[in-house]
Scaffold this motif. Sequence first.
Motif, PDB file in Angstrom:
ATOM      1  N   GLU A   1      48.201  37.682  46.178  1.00  0.00           N
ATOM      2  CA  GLU A   1      49.285  38.365  46.884  1.00  0.00           C
ATOM      3  C   GLU A   1      50.211  37.352  47.534  1.00  0.00           C
ATOM      4  N   SER A   2      51.495  37.578  47.389  1.00  0.00           N
ATOM      5  CA  SER A   2      52.488  36.672  47.953  1.00  0.00           C
ATOM      6  C   SER A   2      53.255  37.355  49.071  1.00  0.00           C
ATOM      7  N   ALA A   3      53.856  36.530  49.908  1.00  0.00           N
ATOM      8  CA  ALA A   3      54.559  37.051  51.084  1.00  0.00           C
ATOM      9  C   ALA A   3      55.767  37.902  50.709  1.00  0.00           C
ATOM     10  N   ASP A   4      56.295  37.727  49.487  1.00  0.00           N
ATOM     11  CA  ASP A   4      57.461  38.520  49.095  1.00  0.00           C
ATOM     12  C   ASP A   4      57.084  39.922  48.620  1.00  0.00           C
ATOM     13  N   GLY A   5      55.788  40.252  48.718  1.00  0.00           N
ATOM     14  CA  GLY A   5      55.350  41.584  48.351  1.00  0.00           C
ATOM     15  C   GLY A   5      54.847  41.717  46.932  1.00  0.00           C
ATOM     16  N   THR A   6      54.980  40.683  46.125  1.00  0.00           N
ATOM     17  CA  THR A   6      54.477  40.735  44.755  1.00  0.00           C
ATOM     18  C   THR A   6      52.985  40.433  44.742  1.00  0.00           C
ATOM     19  N   SER A   7      52.303  40.938  43.735  1.00  0.00           N
ATOM     20  CA  SER A   7      50.876  40.679  43.583  1.00  0.00           C
ATOM     21  C   SER A   7      50.544  40.593  42.104  1.00  0.00           C
ATOM     22  N   PHE A   8      49.369  40.019  41.807  1.00  0.00           N
ATOM     23  CA  PHE A   8      48.957  39.815  40.418  1.00  0.00           C
ATOM     24  C   PHE A   8      47.442  39.855  40.364  1.00  0.00           C
ATOM     25  N   GLU A   9      46.897  40.678  39.459  1.00  0.00           N
ATOM     26  CA  GLU A   9      45.459  40.745  39.225  1.00  0.00           C
ATOM     27  C   GLU A   9      45.172  40.173  37.839  1.00  0.00           C
ATOM     28  N   PRO A  10      44.680  38.939  37.751  1.00  0.00           N
ATOM     29  CA  PRO A  10      44.424  38.333  36.445  1.00  0.00           C
ATOM     30  C   PRO A  10      43.285  38.985  35.680  1.00  0.00           C
ATOM     31  N   GLY A  11      42.367  39.628  36.398  1.00  0.00           N
ATOM     32  CA  GLY A  11      41.233  40.270  35.735  1.00  0.00           C
ATOM     33  C   GLY A  11      39.893  39.822  36.256  1.00  0.00           C
ATOM     34  N   GLY A  12      39.816  38.608  36.850  1.00  0.00           N
ATOM     35  CA  GLY A  12      38.563  38.105  37.378  1.00  0.00           C
ATOM     36  C   GLY A  12      38.163  38.800  38.665  1.00  0.00           C
ATOM     37  N   LEU A  13      36.910  38.585  39.068  1.00  0.00           N
ATOM     38  CA  LEU A  13      36.379  39.241  40.245  1.00  0.00           C
ATOM     39  C   LEU A  13      36.759  38.493  41.520  1.00  0.00           C
ATOM     40  N   ASP A  14      36.780  39.232  42.611  1.00  0.00           N
ATOM     41  CA  ASP A  14      37.001  38.647  43.931  1.00  0.00           C
ATOM     42  C   ASP A  14      35.667  38.075  44.392  1.00  0.00           C
ATOM     43  N   LEU A  15      35.598  36.765  44.531  1.00  0.00           N
ATOM     44  CA  LEU A  15      34.350  36.083  44.862  1.00  0.00           C
ATOM     45  C   LEU A  15      34.541  35.174  46.060  1.00  0.00           C
ATOM     46  N   THR A  16      33.465  34.963  46.804  1.00  0.00           N
ATOM     47  CA  THR A  16      33.497  34.000  47.897  1.00  0.00           C
ATOM     48  C   THR A  16      33.416  32.590  47.325  1.00  0.00           C
ATOM     49  N   ALA A  17      33.495  31.590  48.208  1.00  0.00           N
ATOM     50  CA  ALA A  17      33.373  30.201  47.758  1.00  0.00           C
ATOM     51  C   ALA A  17      32.014  29.947  47.118  1.00  0.00           C
ATOM     52  N   GLY A  18      31.005  30.748  47.501  1.00  0.00           N
ATOM     53  CA  GLY A  18      29.679  30.628  46.909  1.00  0.00           C
ATOM     54  C   GLY A  18      29.480  31.525  45.706  1.00  0.00           C
ATOM     55  N   PHE A  19      30.560  32.115  45.186  1.00  0.00           N
ATOM     56  CA  PHE A  19      30.551  32.956  43.985  1.00  0.00           C
ATOM     57  C   PHE A  19      29.798  34.267  44.192  1.00  0.00           C
ATOM     58  N   HIS A  20      29.783  34.753  45.423  1.00  0.00           N
ATOM     59  CA  HIS A  20      29.244  36.077  45.691  1.00  0.00           C
ATOM     60  C   HIS A  20      30.389  37.086  45.645  1.00  0.00           C
ATOM     61  N   PRO A  21      30.184  38.221  44.981  1.00  0.00           N
ATOM     62  CA  PRO A  21      31.286  39.183  44.861  1.00  0.00           C
ATOM     63  C   PRO A  21      31.617  39.845  46.184  1.00  0.00           C
ATOM     64  N   VAL A  22      32.907  40.093  46.361  1.00  0.00           N
ATOM     65  CA  VAL A  22      33.397  40.869  47.497  1.00  0.00           C
ATOM     66  C   VAL A  22      33.525  42.310  47.033  1.00  0.00           C
ATOM     67  N   GLY A  23      32.904  43.227  47.778  1.00  0.00           N
ATOM     68  CA  GLY A  23      32.879  44.616  47.364  1.00  0.00           C
ATOM     69  C   GLY A  23      34.128  45.380  47.767  1.00  0.00           C
ATOM     70  N   ALA A  24      34.127  46.659  47.465  1.00  0.00           N
ATOM     71  CA  ALA A  24      35.278  47.504  47.761  1.00  0.00           C
ATOM     72  C   ALA A  24      35.564  47.576  49.250  1.00  0.00           C
ATOM     73  N   ASP A  25      34.509  47.379  50.070  1.00  0.00           N
ATOM     74  CA  ASP A  25      34.696  47.445  51.522  1.00  0.00           C
ATOM     75  C   ASP A  25      35.119  46.117  52.131  1.00  0.00           C
ATOM     76  N   GLY A  26      35.306  45.095  51.282  1.00  0.00           N
ATOM     77  CA  GLY A  26      35.732  43.789  51.773  1.00  0.00           C
ATOM     78  C   GLY A  26      34.599  42.899  52.219  1.00  0.00           C
ATOM     79  N   ALA A  27      33.360  43.382  52.137  1.00  0.00           N
ATOM     80  CA  ALA A  27      32.202  42.581  52.540  1.00  0.00           C
ATOM     81  C   ALA A  27      31.596  41.895  51.321  1.00  0.00           C
ATOM     82  N   ALA A  28      31.110  40.667  51.528  1.00  0.00           N
ATOM     83  CA  ALA A  28      30.481  39.919  50.443  1.00  0.00           C
ATOM     84  C   ALA A  28      29.061  40.424  50.214  1.00  0.00           C
ATOM     85  N   GLU A  29      28.609  40.335  48.969  1.00  0.00           N
ATOM     86  CA  GLU A  29      27.251  40.732  48.611  1.00  0.00           C
ATOM     87  C   GLU A  29      26.452  39.472  48.265  1.00  0.00           C
ATOM     88  N   PRO A  30      25.677  38.919  49.228  1.00  0.00           N
ATOM     89  CA  PRO A  30      24.976  37.649  48.982  1.00  0.00           C
ATOM     90  C   PRO A  30      23.847  37.765  47.972  1.00  0.00           C
TER      91      PRO A  30
END
Length: 752
Positions: free
Chosen positions: A670-699
């Motif tokens: 997401e950019s400050a100008d309001g544009t966004s892009f979803e390449p297809g990969g998962l939202d992961l923490t630095a430790g490669f744990h997925p971030v769930g729909a609620d925004g919390a990481a799943e260790p």
Amino acid sequence: MNDRPAPTARRAPFRLAIVGGGPRATYVLERLSADAAGPGREGRLEVRVYERTGEFGAGQAHSPTQPATSFLNRIAGQVSFAADESMPGAGPLRPRAGRPTLHEWCRRRFAETGEPDFDLGPEDWPKRYVHGLALQDSFTAYVRELRAHGVPVHLCPDEVVDVSRQDEGFELRTAAGQRHRADHVLLVTGHGPHDPERSPAGRERAAFARRTRATYLPSAYPLASTLSPTVTGPGTVVGCAGMGLTAIDVVLHLTEGRGGRFVPDDRHGLRYVPSGREPSSLVAFSDAGMFTFARPHHAKEQGAGPGAGIREHQGVFFTREAVDRLRASVGTAPAGTAPAAAAPAQLDFDRDVLPLVVLEMAQLHHATLFRPAARFLAERSAAVWRDFLDGARTAAGPPDDPERLLGPLRAAVDEIGAVLERVLAGKEAPATAAARVREWPVGATLAHWTGVVFGDDARDRLREAGNDPAALQRAAAAWRSPWQLDESPTGNRFSWHRTIAPVPRSAYATPGQYRAALLRAMATDRVWARQGNTANPHKAAADGVWRDLRSVLSYAVDDAGLTASSHRAFLARHTRHHNRLANGAAVEVMTRIEALARHGLLDLTTGPGATVETDDTEGRFRVTGPATGAVHLVDTLVDARIHAFDPRLDSAPLFRRLTERGLVRLWRNESADGTSFEPGGLDLTAGFHPVGADGAAEPGLTVLGPAAEGRRSFLLSALRPDRDHYVMRDVINWLDEFRELTAHQEERECGR
């Protein structure tokens, strides 16, 4: 009286589920087996590995059963299967003899079997099935070691289709209906094909094939079963959508794999002799209209030739520090209020980063030609480079020109070329030129340039001519470049535009003209590749920047380092440049492709910008080349491309179900100008744990490999030795956290 203590309840082992049994699973088991040998480890771990193909260690993409016509695009000495001393914090390492490179593994297997496919040197290109055999062999050995250390390892030849969170741990459900519990799940699923029914173009093509006699193959693998003679046999026209590594596999399987032969040819290297069992025509096409360039002979860290002693290229202008300075001077704040460390200022790749990439390529290109004058060349570009990093853009060229920083470098190259040309023309003695020019060594530069362009014999003649202008002129007049390089010191100029598009639009107006121009470009590229990645200026620039500095590219791009719109453009355009420039097939393989094109069985007339339409009248697919005017009617259309990971399009249901459960979500730039892009990969923490729909990481879940693409780039690679390679680095980081998880479970159980 019995003095023995009362028996204590045995702690339940920590249950690890590894979903995906390919190369990354092999690397994981290597580290686990080394770790399990430590004191007190017995009985503390239970491992279950799932691999839907049943080919444990290799998986489908690296299967030992794949055709012998498919080659790995990495030399045998640059592939390994275990951690080594280059990887800090790896933990216990195997004895050197217990962690062979692919080359060393092949030498052992050749000694045992005498099979020619194992008779490889460290710079040879192995067949892919050989890599698969070595992976399976390593996997089997690591499983055996784990079991010997008391770690149960269960191998499940089944596909995991769902993972659900339980009160304690997870439950995994397989396609066969099996259910297993796990305390931690490691997802290393690799690449899977897209489901054609999940995209408009795929649905249209699949529906057209169902109602006509045409055939649509949305994925090429596994080649032997997918490309059956029924739909790709004699009399059929096969359209190959894509001209990368997968397309090369398809083309060779349908030609050499059908009994055709390549025989030596004095002029072109190889000539193709058909068997009669091939399709009548193979029409290869892509947006660029050309195959990947040949990977050059690997000469780095070797001891011979003009590039002797050269190691991997270290950036002069394109560095992490340069990227940081750009972010500070021209970067834009990302969306949201995340800390700067987690969300760096965003750049535009074409405007901010590509000029540095091009400058680095040009510097390396000309330093390869004039190595003793390399510092002089770099110093000439330093001022415009510093100004650019600090945000002063007016001194450079137009903002849409990737070459806008090259002016000072080109002027310096002109100066060198003019001096060397005078010397070779007999107009000035080398000693006189050296006394006049103080900024760079004339004699050493002339000798190096002569060796690069004409070879060692010419350099010897140069030395024999000494300081005699007439003798130099006579010698130079007889020199011819065996590498098809420009023979003038003022030639061989770097051009970004020519590098990425070696067949200019002005070179053709008809399909035949395009084919002829492309074949000339392929022949030249083949010769340059044989010269190698340290001696040929074109190959040195591509390999040294787009391969050796790939980590700097990632540093600029990853973790929303680019604006959303620029990130989209980077993946659409520049990853293709990377693949063509630095991730192509071996020159031996590309010589085969060229031979097939010269024979005419492989049709290259479509050119750039190809389109595919359905033709209900003919009942076939219509492939059109708008730039050349070529039109082809195709019986069987093969999608010969590796698509980026995207659970919305994946043919496997696992990640879609994880998304529906809210255990994972897509990563969004997401950019400050309001544009966004979803390449297809998962939202992961630095430790490669997925971030769930609620925004919390799943260790309890960890995701490595293609599913992590999007936030990160260039994640597809075999493990490389002696490089602290990121593939094993990710495994080591995971194992560090995994040890903590198992320790915490033991503490909880001991406290009950």
